[in-house]
Design an enzyme around this catalytic site. Structure first.
Site, mmCIF file in Angstrom:
data_model
loop_
_atom_site.group_PDB
_atom_site.id
_atom_site.type_symbol
_atom_site.label_atom_id
_atom_site.label_comp_id
_atom_site.label_asym_id
_atom_site.label_seq_id
_atom_site.Cartn_x
_atom_site.Cartn_y
_atom_site.Cartn_z
ATOM 1 N N ASN A 91 38.751 24.175 41.174
ATOM 2 C CA ASN A 91 37.672 25.049 40.756
ATOM 3 C C ASN A 91 36.304 24.414 41.053
ATOM 4 O OD1 ASN A 91 36.257 27.239 39.281
ATOM 5 N ND2 ASN A 91 38.284 27.669 38.468
ATOM 6 N N ARG A 92 35.279 24.842 40.307
ATOM 7 C CA ARG A 92 33.909 24.518 40.707
ATOM 8 C C ARG A 92 33.267 23.420 39.859
ATOM 9 N NH1 ARG A 92 35.193 29.652 41.351
ATOM 10 N NH2 ARG A 92 34.709 30.627 43.358
ATOM 11 N N HIS A 117 37.192 23.123 44.674
ATOM 12 C CA HIS A 117 38.549 22.706 45.053
ATOM 13 C C HIS A 117 38.586 21.408 45.865
ATOM 14 C CE1 HIS A 117 40.029 26.264 43.263
ATOM 15 N NE2 HIS A 117 39.943 27.082 44.287
ATOM 16 N N HIS A 186 47.425 26.744 44.179
ATOM 17 C CA HIS A 186 46.646 27.957 44.418
ATOM 18 C C HIS A 186 47.474 29.045 45.125
ATOM 19 C CE1 HIS A 186 43.176 30.452 44.831
ATOM 20 N NE2 HIS A 186 42.298 29.493 44.644
ATOM 21 N N ALA A 187 48.719 29.217 44.710
ATOM 22 C CA ALA A 187 49.538 30.273 45.318
ATOM 23 C C ALA A 187 48.998 31.652 44.945
ATOM 24 C CB ALA A 187 50.990 30.147 44.867
ATOM 25 N N TYR A 188 49.054 32.551 45.927
ATOM 26 C CA TYR A 188 48.671 33.954 45.738
ATOM 27 C C TYR A 188 49.954 34.777 45.662
ATOM 28 C CZ TYR A 188 43.812 33.072 47.344
ATOM 29 O OH TYR A 188 42.506 32.641 47.496
ATOM 30 N N ASP A 253 38.014 36.560 38.060
ATOM 31 C CA ASP A 253 37.961 35.210 38.623
ATOM 32 C C ASP A 253 37.431 34.323 37.511
ATOM 33 O OD1 ASP A 253 38.021 32.990 40.210
ATOM 34 O OD2 ASP A 253 36.527 33.655 41.660
ATOM 35 N N GLN A 289 43.119 29.850 35.369
ATOM 36 C CA GLN A 289 42.206 30.719 36.104
ATOM 37 C C GLN A 289 42.991 31.937 36.583
ATOM 38 O OE1 GLN A 289 38.958 29.807 36.515
ATOM 39 N NE2 GLN A 289 38.145 31.204 38.075
ATOM 40 N N GLU A 317 46.148 30.078 38.085
ATOM 41 C CA GLU A 317 46.026 28.643 38.361
ATOM 42 C C GLU A 317 45.825 27.885 37.054
ATOM 43 O OE1 GLU A 317 42.850 28.337 41.531
ATOM 44 O OE2 GLU A 317 42.946 30.492 41.165
#
Length: 352
Positions: A91-92, A117, A186-188, A253, A289, A317
């Protein structure tokens, strides 16, 4: 290299997936195939990427439910972290800056004014050293002192193990200097099968009483806001498309704040009623997340020539809270020498 002990056990196979181009350092990328009676998962030594995850629907039909690419080339080009382990810090981090023990560190800015990330070449873009286990695979790497601006030599182990319908991901790390660390995968996902148009017919439930509002650069404001009475109250299962419409949301998000107990607990559940597929997320982490693929724009050619438009996948996540290194009232994100970072997330797949 294949091992299978007796029926009902997980089978683990290794094969070469491709070779990195010379400008990426060269080297063979291996693919590890883990197979149980109900789940098959493919994991790459590049970025510990989950490249495929096949799970059964209620009729026993397998579908691949994660977004990604058929070839290594797709993963070497720019993509939105499909299936990868991200770090040192998921993340940020605001302005890519933080201080530890009075010393200031500046990271690479790769997401507007922030670092995202892990920076320009995070854990998702490097080769890891694999070791095959009876029911999975363990990846190791040493992130050297100063890599991407982070302090300390950091030893990291990411272990994937498959038992029946349960995929466990364990993250361990040790450092030579105090450093922030927050690792996630970070799987979608699209439980209708990757390449399906959207996720509006999915039901989502997240066990969180509060969430983190963000500013226009996606950095938490510092407020820990109750979900009650808002569009962020996902404590009862809601159908995503209807929910977004009802609350006029463009998507999620956001970090949802979990119970602060480092024990395994069920934190989220996604269900796709048309196929019966269910994915539960259990974790020891303090946050999750929830991201609804808002930045996907159908520009990438995915597996089987699929394109991935906006809202065609979701991410859950598990992680520490974003920008925790700059927010003293957030859960501790610093790892000190002599300590061990150790978190596990379990993805449990079933059909009902």
């Amino acid at each position: 290299r294949s091992r299978r002990s007796w029926p009902g056990m997980t089978e683990v196979k290794a094969e070469v997936f491709g070779h990195l181009p010379p400008e990426e350092g060269g080297g063979a990328v291996e693919k590890f195939v883990l197979r149980s009676g109900s789940v098959k998962v493919e994991i790459l030594s590049l970025g510990c990427i989950i490249a495929a995850l096949e799970t059964k629907d209620r009729d026993g039909e397998f579908s691949d439910v994660v977004l990604g690419f058929d070839t290594l080339e797709g993963y070497v080009r720019k993509h939105p972290f499909f299936g990868a382990v991200v770090g040192r810090v998921a993340n940020r981090i605001a302005k890519g800056r933080f201080s530890v023990d009075g010393k200031e560190y500046q990271l690479f800015l790769n997401s507007g004014p922030n670092s995202l990330h892990g920076g320009s070449k995070g854990f998702d873009k490097v080769l890891w050293s694999p070791q095959v286990l009876p029911n999975g695979v363990c990846f190791f790497r040493l992130s050297p002192d100063g890599e991407e601006g982070y302090p300390g030599d950091l030893k990291v182990w990411v272990t994937y193990t498959l038992n029946g319908g349960e995929l466990a991901i364990n993250y361990r790390a040790q450092t030579s200097k105090t450093t922030p660390i927050s690792l996630t995968n970070h799987a979608y996902f699209n439980l209708a099968g990757q390449g399906s148009r959207d996720i509006y017919d999915h039901e989502i439930c997240i066990e969180a009483d509060s969430y983190l509002p963000v500013d226009d650069t996606k950095i938490p404001t510092g407020e820990v806001a109750p979900v009650h009475g808002t569009g962020f109250d996902l404590r009862q299962p809601m159908e995503l498309g209807k929910h977004l419409q009802k609350f006029c949301l463009d998507g999620f998000d956001h970090n949802f704040c979990l119970q602060q107990a480092q024990v395994r607990r069920l934190v989220a559940r996604a269900r796709h009623p048309p196929t019966g597929r269910v994915m539960e997320v259990h974790t020891t982490q303090p946050g999750i997340q929830f991201y609804t693929g808002n930045n996907l724009d159908a520009s990438l050619k995915g597996k089987g020539a699929a394109v991935y438009p906006k809202h065609s996948a979701f991410c859950l996540e598990t992680q520490n809270w974003p920008d925790a290194v700059n927010k003293p009232h957030f859960p501790n994100v610093l790892l000190r020498p002599g300590e061990e970072y150790n978190h596990t997330t379990w993805l449990v797949f079933s059909a009902a």
